[in-house]
Design a protein around this motif. Sequence first.
Motif, PDB file in Angstrom:
ATOM      1  N   UNK A 177       0.734  -1.394  -0.027  1.00 18.60           N
ATOM      2  CA  UNK A 177      -0.185  -0.059   0.039  1.00 18.60           C
ATOM      3  C   UNK A 177       0.714   1.307   0.058  1.00 18.60           C
ATOM      4  N   UNK A 178       0.424   2.444  -0.832  1.00 22.08           N
ATOM      5  CA  UNK A 178       1.211   3.490  -0.777  1.00 22.08           C
ATOM      6  C   UNK A 178       0.432   4.698  -1.017  1.00 22.08           C
ATOM      7  N   UNK A 179       0.870   5.834  -0.442  1.00 23.10           N
ATOM      8  CA  UNK A 179       0.369   7.254  -0.796  1.00 23.10           C
ATOM      9  C   UNK A 179      -1.341   7.177  -0.158  1.00 23.10           C
ATOM     10  N   UNK A 180      -1.604   8.579   0.143  1.00 23.69           N
ATOM     11  CA  UNK A 180      -3.225   8.779   0.355  1.00 23.69           C
ATOM     12  C   UNK A 180      -3.577   9.736  -0.847  1.00 23.69           C
ATOM     13  N   UNK A 181      -4.354   9.360  -1.544  1.00 21.78           N
ATOM     14  CA  UNK A 181      -4.960  10.037  -2.794  1.00 21.78           C
ATOM     15  C   UNK A 181      -6.235  10.855  -2.332  1.00 21.78           C
ATOM     16  N   UNK A 182      -6.746  11.646  -2.894  1.00 19.09           N
ATOM     17  CA  UNK A 182      -8.097  12.348  -2.913  1.00 19.09           C
ATOM     18  C   UNK A 182      -8.642  12.914  -4.006  1.00 19.09           C
ATOM     19  N   UNK A 183      -9.725  12.555  -4.217  1.00 21.81           N
ATOM     20  CA  UNK A 183     -10.564  13.094  -5.588  1.00 21.81           C
ATOM     21  C   UNK A 183     -12.007  13.464  -5.118  1.00 21.81           C
ATOM     22  N   UNK A 184     -12.429  14.426  -5.844  1.00 22.82           N
ATOM     23  CA  UNK A 184     -14.191  14.733  -5.367  1.00 22.82           C
ATOM     24  C   UNK A 184     -14.801  14.870  -6.637  1.00 22.82           C
ATOM     25  N   UNK A 185     -16.090  14.759  -6.731  1.00 23.81           N
ATOM     26  CA  UNK A 185     -16.985  14.904  -7.753  1.00 23.81           C
ATOM     27  C   UNK A 185     -18.155  15.918  -7.179  1.00 23.81           C
ATOM     28  N   UNK A 186     -18.447  16.734  -8.053  1.00 19.39           N
ATOM     29  CA  UNK A 186     -19.645  17.580  -7.967  1.00 19.39           C
ATOM     30  C   UNK A 186     -20.775  17.342  -8.615  1.00 19.39           C
ATOM     31  N   UNK A 187     -20.773  16.159  -9.342  1.00 16.74           N
ATOM     32  CA  UNK A 187     -22.195  15.543 -10.140  1.00 16.74           C
ATOM     33  C   UNK A 187     -22.603  14.330  -9.960  1.00 16.74           C
TER      34      UNK A 187
END
Length: 625
Positions: free
Chosen positions: A425-435
Amino acid sequence: MRLKSAIAGASLLIGRRKPTGSLMRHLKSFIACVTLLTGAAMALPGPAAHAAPVRYEAESSPAVCTGTIDSDHAGYSGSGFCNGNNAVGAYVQFTVNASVAGTATLAVRFANGTTASRPADLIVNGTRVQPAVAFEGTGAWNAWSNKTFSVSVSAGGNTIRLSPTTSSGLANIDYLDFEVGTAAAPAVTWLGDTQLDPSAVYFVSYDGLVNNASFQQDGIVTYAGYQYAAWYTSTRYTMVARRQLPSGAWQTVQLPHRLSTNDSHNVISLGISRTDGRLHLGMDTHNNAIYYVKSEAGLVSNPGSVSWSASRFGAVQRSLDGVSLGNITYPRFVATPEGRLQLSYRTGGSGNGTMELAEYNGSTWTRLGRWSSASGSYTLNGDTSTTRNMYLHGISYGPGGRLHAAFTWREGNSAVMCNRGGLANHDTGYVYSDDRGRTWRNNAGQVLATTGSGTLVSVSSPGHVVDPLSVDHALINQESQAIDSAGNPHVIISYVPGRYTQCVSDFVQQRISSGHAFHVWRDSAGSWRKMEIPVALNAFGRSQLVLDGANNAYVVMPYGRIVTASAASGWTDWTVRFDGSGLNAFGEVVVDRGRIASGVLSILYQRRSSGTTPSPIRVVDFRLG
């Protein structure tokens, strides 16, 4: 140069003169170096004002000792100590004075010359606030130790009682140190503990239990004044229960599905579709077709007028009302702001899988498709991995209807690790969606992916990593996230910091011995920050994070321990508020996020057992703040 001396030197330098631009640049570089050495982000809070604690001796009035005042074991304070009678309820009680109402810190000095713990209820002003607190053996009767608590007190006089819960009675009690107003972190107050099932199914698989796993979304949930929970019985049947809040009796219904295999992945997740008032269950999946059940319409929207029986639920399906998902893992229900219900799930396997979404509009399910990719390259330790999967720390809506997803990657080629005893396991990622999960953006707002298309979130997507960490630190997947009232995401991750090792060789044991949890969050300026929670993990498993209405943070660690921090401090004043005493929880627990708005934290937990001997599954409630 010793680290403590180095920091002291820097503080002295700052104190002598106002830092110039050049000096400040050197100091920033120095602090960055210290950060690398410690393996954690540093927080430099301002000094806090502390009043000296007031000491109350157990042998002096108005203290009450249900036993004798003795002085035959050296090392005590004052003129003696309380040697309580060996009986249940043979208490010691202190009467303390608080200058103001608020949170008080208690330090109890005790000695226990036996090898067995002597548990006692902590009772404040007649209310049991912590049950069966463990007063462990100290090695000898003249070996004294301190145990610290945080409790809420009233202005003026307060009674603090320790009441033993076994016939062995109390440990010897020397004194109570009392200090009020110095801790800003919110307190929690024990409200009660109820039993769902005296003998739920029990087996340890992948170091976890099937009835309590961090990725259950949700294992326990509140809606319209009722709370719902689900688990597998000792005979492996699916059980779903409800109770009217705040203190109604649990009503249970057994569904016809039986757990198919001893695999802790195969949890039960609950979802509520507000558009039609149905309760949905997704269960028993690990790379196989889902087992899915939904209730009749209106069951949860008008619960007081509807009986609780198996006839209220439909048949067990292997699809979503005819919509096939294929073989999946980790079903998570997510309620949209307008009341629809989405299902997040993984297709493929560990190290080579993708995240997908489906959506229920109140009448039909639609498969929206994939939004993450297994492709791309990750190179480390002289080798390259070309497949992976995304593991979600959480997927949830925040203010304004934004869908947030924090995650880590798991590589398919374990050769990228320094040692095969770790986990890739590696890294902390983040994404978002407004739709509603149709398109996905990174923290800067750049579009990275469109669900169901050929453009997906991948390890190569720009700007998605918010906290980089290599595969060599035993970072665990699928921990926890919460969204604050301003719409900023907060994430709990845990791993073995670099100050212990740069190469983990035993994932489970080194997490237990050296693992620490970290709070990672986005601030109001859009920058990501990180702070180590200064409490040893002492466990393999994951923690759960919730935020109250004032954005104070509550982290429920393995074994049901609760650590809190105040938003006013910038989440720097982490304090243990409950040490898990009396629960005997196996490890990971599940929290009811839907009940937080009412100021109550409900925790679903299962008691530790051995082998395949069934054990009780219970719900404990705490008042927040």
